[in-house]
Design a protein around this motif. Structure first.
Motif, mmCIF file in Angstrom:
data_model
loop_
_atom_site.group_PDB
_atom_site.id
_atom_site.type_symbol
_atom_site.label_atom_id
_atom_site.label_comp_id
_atom_site.label_asym_id
_atom_site.label_seq_id
_atom_site.Cartn_x
_atom_site.Cartn_y
_atom_site.Cartn_z
ATOM 1 N N ARG A 10 33.434 52.780 55.572
ATOM 2 C CA ARG A 10 34.229 54.005 54.539
ATOM 3 C C ARG A 10 33.855 53.267 53.139
ATOM 4 O O ARG A 10 34.044 52.294 53.029
ATOM 5 N N PRO A 11 33.143 54.297 52.349
ATOM 6 C CA PRO A 11 33.185 53.701 50.936
ATOM 7 C C PRO A 11 34.263 53.362 50.105
ATOM 8 O O PRO A 11 35.472 53.911 50.478
ATOM 9 N N PHE A 12 34.471 52.478 49.375
ATOM 10 C CA PHE A 12 35.432 52.060 48.654
ATOM 11 C C PHE A 12 35.792 52.918 47.364
ATOM 12 O O PHE A 12 35.032 53.515 46.828
ATOM 13 N N GLU A 13 37.067 53.101 47.433
ATOM 14 C CA GLU A 13 37.420 54.127 46.158
ATOM 15 C C GLU A 13 38.491 53.331 45.279
ATOM 16 O O GLU A 13 39.449 52.980 45.860
ATOM 17 N N ILE A 14 38.300 53.533 44.003
ATOM 18 C CA ILE A 14 39.049 52.823 42.969
ATOM 19 C C ILE A 14 39.774 53.733 42.362
ATOM 20 O O ILE A 14 39.252 54.828 41.935
ATOM 21 N N GLY A 185 49.934 49.012 44.873
ATOM 22 C CA GLY A 185 51.050 48.096 44.549
ATOM 23 C C GLY A 185 50.451 46.707 44.449
ATOM 24 O O GLY A 185 50.112 45.994 45.444
ATOM 25 N N GLY A 186 50.373 46.191 43.279
ATOM 26 C CA GLY A 186 49.767 44.918 43.036
ATOM 27 C C GLY A 186 48.408 44.521 43.041
ATOM 28 O O GLY A 186 47.981 43.456 43.369
ATOM 29 N N ILE A 187 47.509 45.607 43.509
ATOM 30 C CA ILE A 187 46.097 45.573 43.488
ATOM 31 C C ILE A 187 45.608 44.823 42.233
ATOM 32 O O ILE A 187 45.625 45.707 41.347
ATOM 33 N N GLY A 188 44.937 43.968 42.353
ATOM 34 C CA GLY A 188 43.987 43.443 41.342
ATOM 35 C C GLY A 188 43.152 42.431 41.754
ATOM 36 O O GLY A 188 42.769 42.261 43.042
ATOM 37 N N PRO A 189 42.513 41.822 40.614
ATOM 38 C CA PRO A 189 41.236 40.735 41.168
ATOM 39 C C PRO A 189 41.726 39.773 42.155
ATOM 40 O O PRO A 189 40.871 39.401 42.976
ATOM 41 N N SER A 190 42.897 39.110 42.041
ATOM 42 C CA SER A 190 43.154 38.156 43.056
ATOM 43 C C SER A 190 43.955 38.665 44.545
ATOM 44 O O SER A 190 43.842 38.037 45.328
ATOM 45 N N THR A 191 44.091 40.204 44.428
ATOM 46 C CA THR A 191 44.371 40.415 45.732
ATOM 47 C C THR A 191 43.757 41.665 46.457
ATOM 48 O O THR A 191 43.889 41.900 47.849
ATOM 49 N N ILE A 192 42.823 42.164 45.715
ATOM 50 C CA ILE A 192 42.092 43.315 46.435
ATOM 51 C C ILE A 192 41.314 42.978 47.692
ATOM 52 O O ILE A 192 41.003 43.789 48.736
ATOM 53 N N ALA A 193 40.653 41.905 47.819
ATOM 54 C CA ALA A 193 39.985 41.479 48.779
ATOM 55 C C ALA A 193 40.583 41.301 50.005
ATOM 56 O O ALA A 193 40.341 41.704 51.163
ATOM 57 N N GLY A 194 41.862 40.828 50.165
ATOM 58 C CA GLY A 194 42.462 40.545 51.210
ATOM 59 C C GLY A 194 43.159 42.091 51.857
ATOM 60 O O GLY A 194 42.859 42.486 52.725
ATOM 61 N N ALA A 195 43.195 43.160 50.789
ATOM 62 C CA ALA A 195 43.476 44.353 51.279
ATOM 63 C C ALA A 195 42.232 45.052 51.852
ATOM 64 O O ALA A 195 42.282 45.488 52.991
ATOM 65 N N ALA A 196 41.247 44.819 51.175
ATOM 66 C CA ALA A 196 39.884 45.440 51.607
ATOM 67 C C ALA A 196 39.580 44.676 52.919
ATOM 68 O O ALA A 196 39.086 45.626 53.887
ATOM 69 N N ALA A 197 39.578 43.539 52.992
ATOM 70 C CA ALA A 197 39.086 42.944 54.228
ATOM 71 C C ALA A 197 40.211 43.408 55.434
ATOM 72 O O ALA A 197 39.530 43.421 56.766
ATOM 73 N N HIS A 218 35.216 47.388 32.806
ATOM 74 C CA HIS A 218 35.127 46.204 33.451
ATOM 75 C C HIS A 218 35.991 46.017 34.612
ATOM 76 O O HIS A 218 35.604 45.610 35.816
ATOM 77 N N ALA A 219 37.388 46.653 34.598
ATOM 78 C CA ALA A 219 38.288 46.190 35.494
ATOM 79 C C ALA A 219 37.875 47.255 36.855
ATOM 80 O O ALA A 219 37.854 46.656 37.962
ATOM 81 N N VAL A 220 37.471 48.377 36.806
ATOM 82 C CA VAL A 220 36.825 49.157 37.703
ATOM 83 C C VAL A 220 35.795 48.566 38.640
ATOM 84 O O VAL A 220 35.651 48.463 39.853
ATOM 85 N N ALA A 221 34.735 48.258 37.602
ATOM 86 C CA ALA A 221 33.651 47.630 38.438
ATOM 87 C C ALA A 221 34.049 46.287 39.166
ATOM 88 O O ALA A 221 33.329 46.110 40.175
ATOM 89 N N ASP A 222 34.798 45.534 38.565
ATOM 90 C CA ASP A 222 35.018 44.200 39.155
ATOM 91 C C ASP A 222 35.718 44.380 40.380
ATOM 92 O O ASP A 222 35.392 43.749 41.416
ATOM 93 N N LEU A 223 36.795 45.309 40.358
ATOM 94 C CA LEU A 223 37.688 45.589 41.691
ATOM 95 C C LEU A 223 36.680 46.107 42.620
ATOM 96 O O LEU A 223 36.709 45.521 43.956
ATOM 97 N N ARG A 224 35.795 46.907 42.256
ATOM 98 C CA ARG A 224 34.915 47.541 43.454
ATOM 99 C C ARG A 224 33.900 46.657 43.731
ATOM 100 O O ARG A 224 33.782 46.303 45.025
ATOM 101 N N SER A 225 33.348 45.614 43.021
ATOM 102 C CA SER A 225 32.588 44.542 43.415
ATOM 103 C C SER A 225 33.334 43.568 44.438
ATOM 104 O O SER A 225 32.729 43.089 45.428
ATOM 105 N N ARG A 226 34.689 43.325 43.802
ATOM 106 C CA ARG A 226 35.277 42.397 44.847
ATOM 107 C C ARG A 226 35.882 42.871 46.453
ATOM 108 O O ARG A 226 35.512 42.402 47.459
ATOM 109 N N ALA A 227 35.796 44.359 46.307
ATOM 110 C CA ALA A 227 36.180 44.862 47.550
ATOM 111 C C ALA A 227 34.706 45.121 48.401
ATOM 112 O O ALA A 227 34.998 44.619 49.553
#
Ligand code: DX5
Length: 234
Positions: A10-14, A185-197, A218-227
């Protein structure tokens, strides 16, 4: 980090929460978020009873609707919110999120959201088991797994929620349902990968979007790419 699950294409949505915004400039903040490339905007509605905080109602949301074209969702952290579903739909929300813990009759409440003309989502606080939503998954378009205890932004992500996300994703796949999973809650560069995975594809971020020193885009693009990276190298 939980193993990636099959069928999580499913597509990721930020999705930003406007909770950290300067409330005297909410219209400008929504326009900035849209320009930054968010997929929709979440309004954290708090009543001071279901959570120890108080925010805004449908009139504030309605005043923001003309400022942007991205969809709106209302996260109702409100005791027995049934009386306000129609007001938030009229204010311009296409998705209404109801907490299992906030209503005495969840199945009826989710049906009322749909009768009001919105897509329906159900939210689970951290201590609430997945079994609470076993008999309403056919009524919802999305499940929100809270990764903090609701009420405030800027809290620490609760990683032990990842198995809960994965369990719901497996259940949805088993049942062949078209249901998104959102985390908040607490979703950011260091946590988004765990939630997405783990299987979340809708990712709500407040502080990490508003406080990125390189700006919201930058934040939106960075989060999306990490997911998305969790799918290219699970
Ligand atoms: C809690 C709120 C927050 C907010 C996001 O009730 O729902 O989770 O949306 O806040 P951050 O991203 O700052 O944790």
């Amino acid at each position: 980090m939980s193993d990636a699950l099959p069928g999580t294409d499913r597509p990721f949505e930020i999705i930003p929460s406007v909770l950290p915004a300067d409330f005297s400039r909410l219209g400008e903040a929504c326009a900035e978020l849209e320009a930054a490339g968010v997929d929709r905007i979440q309004f954290d509605v708090m009543d001071g009873r279901f959570v120890p905080n108080l925010t805004f109602g449908p009139d504030v949301v309605a005043s923001l609707r003309p400022h942007v074209t991205v969809p709106f969702e209302a996260h109702l952290m409100v005791h027995e919110p049934g009386w306000m579903f129609e007001a938030f739909v009229e204010a311009g929300c296409e998705l209404i999120i109801v907490h299992t813990e906030s209503v005495g009759h969840l199945h009826r409440a989710l049906g009322q959201v749909r009768d009001a003309g919105a897509r329906a989502a159900v939210a689970l606080n951290p201590s609430t088991p997945v079994s609470e939503i076993d008999w309403v998954l056919d009524l919802v378009d999305m499940v929100l797994v809270m990764t903090v205890n609701p009420g405030f932004g800027g809290q620490a992500y609760i990683p032990t929620m990842e198995p809960k996300v994965a369990a719901i994703r497996r259940r949805v796949i088993e049942l062949g349902l078209d249901v998104d999973i959102e985390v908040d809650g607490g979703i950011g560069p260091s946590t988004i990968a765990g939630a997405a995975a783990a299987g979340a594809n809708c990712l709500v971020a407040g502080s990490s979007l508003f406080r990125d020193p390189q700006g919201m885009a930058h934040a939106v693009a960075d989060l999306r790419s990490r997911a998305e990276a969790t799918r290219s190298n699970p």
